[in-house]
Design a protein around this motif. Sequence first.
Motif, PDB file in Angstrom:
ATOM      1  N   SER A  40       8.123 -41.596 -25.468  1.00 28.47           N
ATOM      2  CA  SER A  40       9.528 -41.276 -25.254  1.00 28.47           C
ATOM      3  C   SER A  40       9.692 -39.897 -24.642  1.00 28.47           C
ATOM      4  CB  SER A  40      10.293 -41.288 -26.582  1.00 28.47           C
ATOM      5  OG  SER A  40      10.294 -42.560 -27.150  1.00 28.47           O
TER       6      SER A  40
ATOM      7  N   PHE B  67      12.273 -36.595 -24.165  1.00 29.33           N
ATOM      8  CA  PHE B  67      13.352 -35.860 -24.807  1.00 29.33           C
ATOM      9  C   PHE B  67      13.731 -34.672 -23.930  1.00 29.33           C
ATOM     10  CE2 PHE B  67      11.161 -38.158 -28.044  1.00 29.33           C
ATOM     11  CZ  PHE B  67      12.111 -38.516 -28.980  1.00 29.33           C
TER      12      PHE B  67
ATOM     13  N   TYR C 158      17.207 -37.549 -27.417  1.00 29.50           N
ATOM     14  CA  TYR C 158      16.371 -38.626 -26.898  1.00 29.50           C
ATOM     15  C   TYR C 158      16.906 -38.968 -25.511  1.00 29.50           C
ATOM     16  CZ  TYR C 158      14.607 -43.356 -26.195  1.00 29.50           C
ATOM     17  OH  TYR C 158      14.024 -44.478 -25.664  1.00 29.50           O
TER      18      TYR C 158
END
Length: 133
Positions: free
Chosen positions: A114, A116, A125
């Motif tokens: 992910s 960020f 996020y």
Amino acid sequence: MAFKAPKKCPCGNGLYRKCCGRFHPLFAGENAAVPKNVEQLMRSRYSAFALGMVDYLLDTWHPSTRPSELDFSDSPQWMQLDIYNAEQSGDEGRVHFCAYFQFDGEVGEHEELSEFVREDGRWYYLKPIESLA
């Protein structure tokens, strides 16, 4: 209905009140802290998924990629979070994690790298860079 806080934190990193609970307004109220790094944000978001905290998830999702709503009506039971790597440089960060869940009696996993971003001192996020499972 009042929020019933768990004793153990869903993210697996200790007591809820000392771990992710301090970031969740539903538990900490107006004294809720802001995650200082991408790992804290990732853990607090996982715990929010496990506890059905839609508002927290939307509030910590960057506006440029945030959905207009989240539907938890068919949500799995989140069982465990493993964070393999969390790194940040300046106002950008990445977390490689695997979240385990149970749905219709079957155990599954969601592994993701992910992305960020930090704006005005607050981490959000942004998006999955890669879904690995």
